[in-house]
Design a protein around this motif. Structure first.
Motif, short mmCIF file in Angstrom:
data_model
loop_
_atom_site.label_atom_id
_atom_site.label_comp_id
_atom_site.label_asym_id
_atom_site.label_seq_id
_atom_site.Cartn_x
_atom_site.Cartn_y
_atom_site.Cartn_z
N VAL A 9 0.37 -1.52 0.13
CA VAL A 9 0.59 0.00 -0.21
C VAL A 9 0.96 1.60 0.16
CG1 VAL A 9 -1.62 1.63 1.70
CG2 VAL A 9 -2.27 -0.96 0.94
N LYS A 10 2.35 1.38 0.89
CA LYS A 10 2.60 2.19 0.52
C LYS A 10 3.46 2.53 -0.71
CE LYS A 10 6.16 0.80 3.36
NZ LYS A 10 6.92 0.76 3.97
N GLN A 11 3.63 1.63 -1.63
CA GLN A 11 4.24 1.96 -3.14
C GLN A 11 2.69 2.64 -3.58
OE1 GLN A 11 5.67 -1.52 -5.06
NE2 GLN A 11 6.27 -2.26 -2.73
N MET A 12 1.93 2.80 -3.31
CA MET A 12 0.15 2.99 -4.23
C MET A 12 -0.01 4.91 -3.49
SD MET A 12 0.19 0.99 -6.45
CE MET A 12 -1.62 1.47 -6.53
N ILE A 13 0.34 4.96 -2.33
CA ILE A 13 -0.48 5.84 -1.58
C ILE A 13 1.03 7.74 -1.40
CG2 ILE A 13 -1.18 7.19 0.36
CD1 ILE A 13 -2.84 4.97 -0.65
N ASP A 14 0.69 8.26 -2.09
CA ASP A 14 1.21 9.15 -2.70
C ASP A 14 1.24 10.83 -2.17
OD1 ASP A 14 3.44 11.11 -4.06
OD2 ASP A 14 2.41 11.99 -5.29
N TYR A 15 1.11 10.25 -0.31
CA TYR A 15 1.00 11.01 1.03
C TYR A 15 1.97 10.92 1.94
CZ TYR A 15 -2.11 13.84 3.99
OH TYR A 15 -2.67 14.48 5.33
N TYR A 16 2.72 12.29 2.03
CA TYR A 16 3.50 11.59 2.39
C TYR A 16 3.43 11.30 4.35
CZ TYR A 16 8.55 12.25 4.58
OH TYR A 16 9.80 12.09 4.75
#
Length: 377
Positions: free
Chosen positions: A267-274
């Protein structure tokens, strides 16, 4: 859909019968459009899932989808994927070779191949990107009108500072009128605009294009998201959007029987929210230490009490997929509601702000005029 399944008798027939008329509502204007944007991925996975479910084999399905593409780069990527599949590679391996596809998609497709549910996984990925695109459109719709108002107001203010204020300044100098402090302040701003206005414009334009490269830098993304979070209404809205995407991604991976630690990693690879990426890093470390997901989430203010409570229920009842689907639906409904509120609230706030600024300039210009009228009188 780009084609009708009932008319399928082969790739040539589908291409011949494909409609070339696309309504304006189906088009998405994207600056510097990628070969595989979220919109393209939504169509790709949705169509792939429907074709596979209809009994079309993978090779023919990929060929049909490739032939319906208009963008050359997208078509060339699908051609490479098709050639890899024909040469004996699995679809997941073929997608992994293309940088446009993430590990999240690779692992999801791989699990679908191993369990014989590839069409289901493809449909779920299509739904994921559909929701993601809808939320993006909600955000754009909420901010478009206020941004137009703000841009127009900025142009009006710049016009006043560039042309109107200098005219008043010349009159005051000719009449030897002593300008009050507020007028001197506005005149100095006007001088700055006249002297450095072009450079300021080029600087803003440069920042707009530079952000495409700065987005790759962790420091810039951290500062950008921290700034957005502090904006009233906007910060909470953006947070809700990404929490919805997080819940949907976990639901999809859980349905695919992916272990929860691996799900967090993907999921970390899909979420562009720091802020969410940072929180998930810590959650992953806590899970590896043996803590439960609810315990790991409870240590971060980003995740609200409702999510933590429902995740705890999911762990006790072994209904993680169902709970995260419910969370996704709730957050998605909240996104739609907040997008309307955001658009409603921001418009009067911007008008009020601009009105105060323009009024400030007018007062600064008319104060010396009162002195001039008393002198002439």
């Amino acid at each position: 859909m780009a084609f009708q399944l009932e008319n399928i008798s082969g790739s040539d027939a589908v291409v011949e019968k494909k409609s070339t008329i696309t309504t304006l509502l189906e088009k998405e204007v994207i600056v510097l459009k990628k070969a595989f944007s979220n919109k393209v991925k939504e169509d790709f996975y949705t169509e792939l899932g429907v074709l596979l479910k209809a009994g079309i084999n993978l090779k023919e399905a990929l060929e049909l989808i490739k032939n319906t593409q208009k963008q050359k780069k997208t078509k060339s990527i699908l051609q490479i994927v098709l050639e890899d599949v024909i040469s004996g590679k699995s679809l997941s391996e073929a997608l992994q070779r293309q940088k446009e596809f993430s590990d999240y998609e690779y692992h999801s497709i791989k699990i679908g191949e191993e369990t014989g549910t590839l069409f289901t996984i493809a449909e779920q990925l299509g739904t994921f990107y559909c929701r993601k695109n809808e939320q993006r459109k909600h955000l754009i719709n909420a901010l478009t009108y206020p941004c137009i108002i703000l841009s127009t107001a900025v142009l009006v203010v710049v016009f006043m500072l560039q042309f109107v204020v200098p005219m008043f300044e010349d009159i005051f100098k000719q009449q030897n009128i002593e300008m009050p402090a507020i007028t001197v302040f506005v005149v100095r701003i006007s001088d700055l605009i006249q002297d450095y206005g072009l450079w300021l414009f080029l600087g803003v334009l440069g920042l707009f294009f530079a952000r495409l490269f700065l987005n790759q830098k962790g420091t810039y993304r951290r500062l950008k998201d921290a700034f957005l979070n502090k904006i009233p209404f906007v910060g909470k809205f953006i947070k809700t959007v990404y929490l919805s995407q997080f819940a949907q991604a976990i639901a999809l991976l859980t349905a695919s029987k992916v272990p929860i630690v691996n799900s967090i990693t993907l999921v970390k690879q899909m979420i562009d929210y720091y802020p969410l990426m940072t929180a998930l890093d810590k959650v992953e470390q806590q899970l590896l230490k043996g803590e439960t997901l609810s315990q790991s989430l409870s240590g971060h203010a980003l995740f609200d009490e409702k999510m933590i409570a429902l995740v705890r229920v999911a762990e006790e009842t072994n209904q993680t997929e169902f709970i995260f689907e419910r969370l996704n639906s709730q957050y998605n409904a909240r996104v739609q509601q907040r997008s309307k509120v955001l658009a409603t609230v921001m418009e009067p706030m911007i008008i009020l702000f601009v009105g105060l600024f323009v009024g400030f300039i007018l007062i600064a210009m008319y104060l010396p005029m009162f002195k001039l009228s008393s002198i002439l009188g």
